[in-house]
Motif scaffolding. Structure first.
Motif, PDB file in Angstrom:
ATOM      1  N   CYS A  87      27.562  26.767 -33.212  1.00 25.82           N
ATOM      2  CA  CYS A  87      28.987  26.019 -32.839  1.00 25.82           C
ATOM      3  C   CYS A  87      29.023  24.632 -33.887  1.00 25.82           C
ATOM      4  CB  CYS A  87      29.037  25.555 -31.704  1.00 25.82           C
ATOM      5  SG  CYS A  87      30.259  24.704 -30.866  1.00 25.82           S
ATOM      6  N   GLY A  88      30.035  24.735 -34.534  1.00 26.54           N
ATOM      7  CA  GLY A  88      30.200  23.595 -35.744  1.00 26.54           C
ATOM      8  C   GLY A  88      30.668  22.251 -35.093  1.00 26.54           C
ATOM      9  N   LEU A 118      34.582  36.887 -41.899  1.00 27.39           N
ATOM     10  CA  LEU A 118      33.254  36.535 -42.607  1.00 27.39           C
ATOM     11  C   LEU A 118      32.316  36.131 -41.469  1.00 27.39           C
ATOM     12  CD1 LEU A 118      33.811  33.198 -44.227  1.00 27.39           C
ATOM     13  CD2 LEU A 118      35.428  34.633 -42.919  1.00 27.39           C
ATOM     14  N   LEU A 119      31.064  36.241 -41.752  1.00 28.16           N
ATOM     15  CA  LEU A 119      30.158  35.397 -40.660  1.00 28.16           C
ATOM     16  C   LEU A 119      30.034  34.029 -41.296  1.00 28.16           C
ATOM     17  CD1 LEU A 119      28.308  36.121 -38.322  1.00 28.16           C
ATOM     18  CD2 LEU A 119      26.511  36.099 -40.225  1.00 28.16           C
ATOM     19  N   MET A 120      30.281  32.917 -40.428  1.00 26.95           N
ATOM     20  CA  MET A 120      30.122  31.696 -40.692  1.00 26.95           C
ATOM     21  C   MET A 120      29.086  30.901 -39.405  1.00 26.95           C
ATOM     22  SD  MET A 120      30.855  29.373 -43.287  1.00 26.95           S
ATOM     23  CE  MET A 120      29.223  28.659 -43.127  1.00 26.95           C
ATOM     24  N   GLY A 121      27.968  31.480 -39.496  1.00 26.50           N
ATOM     25  CA  GLY A 121      27.239  31.293 -38.105  1.00 26.50           C
ATOM     26  C   GLY A 121      27.506  32.238 -36.937  1.00 26.50           C
ATOM     27  N   VAL A 122      28.864  32.530 -37.148  1.00 28.07           N
ATOM     28  CA  VAL A 122      29.298  33.488 -36.029  1.00 28.07           C
ATOM     29  C   VAL A 122      30.657  34.162 -36.654  1.00 28.07           C
ATOM     30  CG1 VAL A 122      28.701  31.856 -33.773  1.00 28.07           C
ATOM     31  CG2 VAL A 122      30.830  31.552 -34.984  1.00 28.07           C
ATOM     32  N   PRO A 123      30.994  35.061 -36.037  1.00 33.31           N
ATOM     33  CA  PRO A 123      31.986  35.981 -36.693  1.00 33.31           C
ATOM     34  C   PRO A 123      33.553  35.426 -36.688  1.00 33.31           C
ATOM     35  CG  PRO A 123      30.947  37.242 -35.089  1.00 33.31           C
ATOM     36  CD  PRO A 123      30.478  35.836 -34.890  1.00 33.31           C
ATOM     37  N   HIS A 124      34.250  35.300 -38.006  1.00 30.99           N
ATOM     38  CA  HIS A 124      35.560  34.663 -37.904  1.00 30.99           C
ATOM     39  C   HIS A 124      36.526  35.668 -38.625  1.00 30.99           C
ATOM     40  CE1 HIS A 124      35.300  30.632 -36.454  1.00 30.99           C
ATOM     41  NE2 HIS A 124      33.846  30.862 -36.626  1.00 30.99           N
ATOM     42  N   ALA A 125      37.567  35.786 -38.006  1.00 30.74           N
ATOM     43  CA  ALA A 125      38.700  36.444 -38.662  1.00 30.74           C
ATOM     44  C   ALA A 125      39.756  35.336 -38.960  1.00 30.74           C
ATOM     45  CB  ALA A 125      39.549  37.424 -37.687  1.00 30.74           C
ATOM     46  N   VAL A 126      40.249  35.195 -40.517  1.00 32.55           N
ATOM     47  CA  VAL A 126      41.198  34.269 -40.979  1.00 32.55           C
ATOM     48  C   VAL A 126      42.513  35.100 -41.367  1.00 32.55           C
ATOM     49  CG1 VAL A 126      41.484  32.663 -42.807  1.00 32.55           C
ATOM     50  CG2 VAL A 126      38.964  32.800 -41.866  1.00 32.55           C
ATOM     51  N   GLY A 175      35.006  24.378 -35.610  1.00 36.53           N
ATOM     52  CA  GLY A 175      34.392  23.788 -36.743  1.00 36.53           C
ATOM     53  C   GLY A 175      33.882  24.764 -37.626  1.00 36.53           C
ATOM     54  N   THR A 176      33.452  25.881 -36.998  1.00 37.29           N
ATOM     55  CA  THR A 176      32.904  27.124 -37.887  1.00 37.29           C
ATOM     56  C   THR A 176      34.187  27.807 -38.365  1.00 37.29           C
ATOM     57  OG1 THR A 176      32.715  28.534 -35.936  1.00 37.29           O
ATOM     58  CG2 THR A 176      30.848  27.538 -36.845  1.00 37.29           C
ATOM     59  N   CYS A 210      35.671  25.749 -41.345  1.00 42.67           N
ATOM     60  CA  CYS A 210      34.685  26.376 -42.347  1.00 42.67           C
ATOM     61  C   CYS A 210      35.216  27.803 -43.352  1.00 42.67           C
ATOM     62  CB  CYS A 210      33.251  26.119 -42.235  1.00 42.67           C
ATOM     63  SG  CYS A 210      32.532  24.889 -41.749  1.00 42.67           S
ATOM     64  N   ALA A 211      35.154  28.538 -42.291  1.00 44.78           N
ATOM     65  CA  ALA A 211      35.578  29.839 -42.312  1.00 44.78           C
ATOM     66  C   ALA A 211      36.981  30.044 -43.021  1.00 44.78           C
ATOM     67  CB  ALA A 211      35.666  30.902 -41.292  1.00 44.78           C
ATOM     68  N   SER A 212      37.837  29.202 -42.524  1.00 41.65           N
ATOM     69  CA  SER A 212      39.238  29.327 -43.223  1.00 41.65           C
ATOM     70  C   SER A 212      39.186  28.835 -44.559  1.00 41.65           C
ATOM     71  CB  SER A 212      40.135  28.407 -42.504  1.00 41.65           C
ATOM     72  OG  SER A 212      40.135  28.914 -41.083  1.00 41.65           O
ATOM     73  N   VAL A 213      38.313  27.588 -44.936  1.00 42.50           N
ATOM     74  CA  VAL A 213      38.376  27.110 -46.233  1.00 42.50           C
ATOM     75  C   VAL A 213      37.727  28.003 -47.099  1.00 42.50           C
ATOM     76  CG1 VAL A 213      37.754  25.094 -47.772  1.00 42.50           C
ATOM     77  CG2 VAL A 213      38.550  24.737 -45.704  1.00 42.50           C
ATOM     78  N   VAL A 214      36.528  28.591 -46.792  1.00 41.42           N
ATOM     79  CA  VAL A 214      35.958  29.499 -47.451  1.00 41.42           C
ATOM     80  C   VAL A 214      36.790  30.872 -48.195  1.00 41.42           C
ATOM     81  CG1 VAL A 214      34.037  31.303 -47.531  1.00 41.42           C
ATOM     82  CG2 VAL A 214      33.599  28.952 -46.558  1.00 41.42           C
ATOM     83  N   MET A 215      37.673  31.091 -47.056  1.00 39.37           N
ATOM     84  CA  MET A 215      38.353  32.356 -47.513  1.00 39.37           C
ATOM     85  C   MET A 215      39.541  32.037 -48.302  1.00 39.37           C
ATOM     86  SD  MET A 215      38.207  35.531 -47.298  1.00 39.37           S
ATOM     87  CE  MET A 215      36.981  35.842 -45.889  1.00 39.37           C
ATOM     88  N   GLY A 216      40.122  30.805 -48.117  1.00 38.27           N
ATOM     89  CA  GLY A 216      41.183  30.286 -48.916  1.00 38.27           C
ATOM     90  C   GLY A 216      40.636  30.009 -50.337  1.00 38.27           C
ATOM     91  N   GLU A 217      39.632  29.445 -50.487  1.00 35.54           N
ATOM     92  CA  GLU A 217      39.060  29.149 -51.993  1.00 35.54           C
ATOM     93  C   GLU A 217      38.668  30.589 -52.513  1.00 35.54           C
ATOM     94  OE1 GLU A 217      35.258  28.627 -52.791  1.00 35.54           O
ATOM     95  OE2 GLU A 217      35.731  26.977 -54.545  1.00 35.54           O
TER      96      GLU A 217
END
Ligand SMILES: N[C@H](CCC[C@H](N)C(=O)O)C(=O)O
Length: 277
Positions: free
Chosen positions: A75-76, A158-166, A223-224, A227-234
């Motif tokens: 949990c970020g 993606l997994l950013m510690g926990v699963p995320h859909a963006v 928080g996670t 992070c997941a949103s920026v990773v995918m956007g980049e």
């Protein structure tokens, strides 16, 4: 039992010390039930999640449980609140803390200013469906279509510690976050469910993120998820590697380098005695 309540940009958490729970005969098997009761915003203290701190030699372990009682790995916003608790209770020395989570050992640099800004090394994102996990034969799940109520959403996972859909959208105000978020959270593609982030791009280094959280619902910040949103956007070429994420109550700074770094505030709200029935 003694509790402390903190929030990270409105994502709020109740924190207990493992020793105190054991002294009150609360067994680990009761932690999910305790989380549901203590997070209830009417009959409990009220929070998006509960954390239990386990003191170790030169680090602390964080046990994180959503308000629905599901135990998850990371949990970020929570870990920034967790570091605030560690500092206030003088559990670790110095200004760099090591925190063990189910997502791995994380390193936090605290600056105990009035906003208690903390920089967290959130580790590396994982995009292979086996890690997320996802039920798909695709090698990656990026800008793939999921239909909800007849509308097509381009989803990246993606997994950013926990699963995320963006999901990148033109305007967050046009999204039925609860309906779409809940549907994708529980979609068969995600055997362990997922958090769902809706992202509006303001500039290559500035976005808005609104999140429907697995096991907690619509929260004020994730928080996670940021992070997941920026990773995918980049990755998709929409964003630079250092982005300001605007959330309802404030901002996070996310940097994608060898690992993903999140910087943001947390705030002590209250402490007191909780009676578990
Ligand atoms: N609010 C948290 C995410 C909690 C994740 C949890 N909702 C789950 O993965 O089940 C954060 O700031 O990263």
């Amino acid at each position: 039992m003694q509790f402390e309540k903190y929030h990270g940009l409105g994502n709020d958490f109740i924190i207990f010390n493992y020793k105190d729970l054991m002294a009150n005969n609360i067994k680990e098997e009761n932690f999910p039930d305790l989380a549901v009761k203590v997070c209830d915003r009417h009959t409990g203290i009220g929070a998006d999640g509960m954390m239990v701190l386990v003191e170790k030699e030169d680090r602390c372990q964080m046990i994180f449980i959503n308000s629905d009682g599901s135990i998850v790995s990371m949990c970020g916003n929570g870990i920034r609140c967790f570091s605030n608790y560690i500092y206030n209770n003088k559990i670790l020395d110095g200004t760099t803390y090591k925190v063990e989570t189910l997502a791995g050992l994380l390193s936090l640099d605290i600056s105990p200013d009035e906003k208690f800004n903390v920089k967290v090394d959130m580790g590396k994102p994982l995009l292979d469906p086996v890690s997320i996990p996802m039920s798909t034969s695709k090698e990656k799940f990026i800008n793939e279509e999921i239909v909800v109520d007849g509308k097509v959403y381009k989803v990246s996972a993606l997994l950013m510690g926990v699963p995320h859909a963006v999901i990148f959208v033109d305007n967050l105000e046009n999204i039925d976050l609860v309906e779409v978020g809940k549907t994708i959270e529980n979609h068969p593609l995600f055997p362990q469910k997922t958090n769902v982030n809706f992202v509006q791009i303001l500039d290559v280094d500035e976005i808005l993120v609104d999140t429907w959280e697995r096991g907690a619902g619509h929260t004020l910040a994730c928080g996670t998820g940021s992070c997941a949103s920026v990773v995918m956007g980049e990755l998709l070429g929409y964003l630079s590697s250092k982005v300001i994420v605007h959330l309802t109550l404030g901002d996070l700074i996310i940097e994608v380098k060898d690992e993903v770094y999140m910087t943001g505030p947390s705030e002590f709200i209250a402490k007191g005695e909780y009676k578990y029935k």
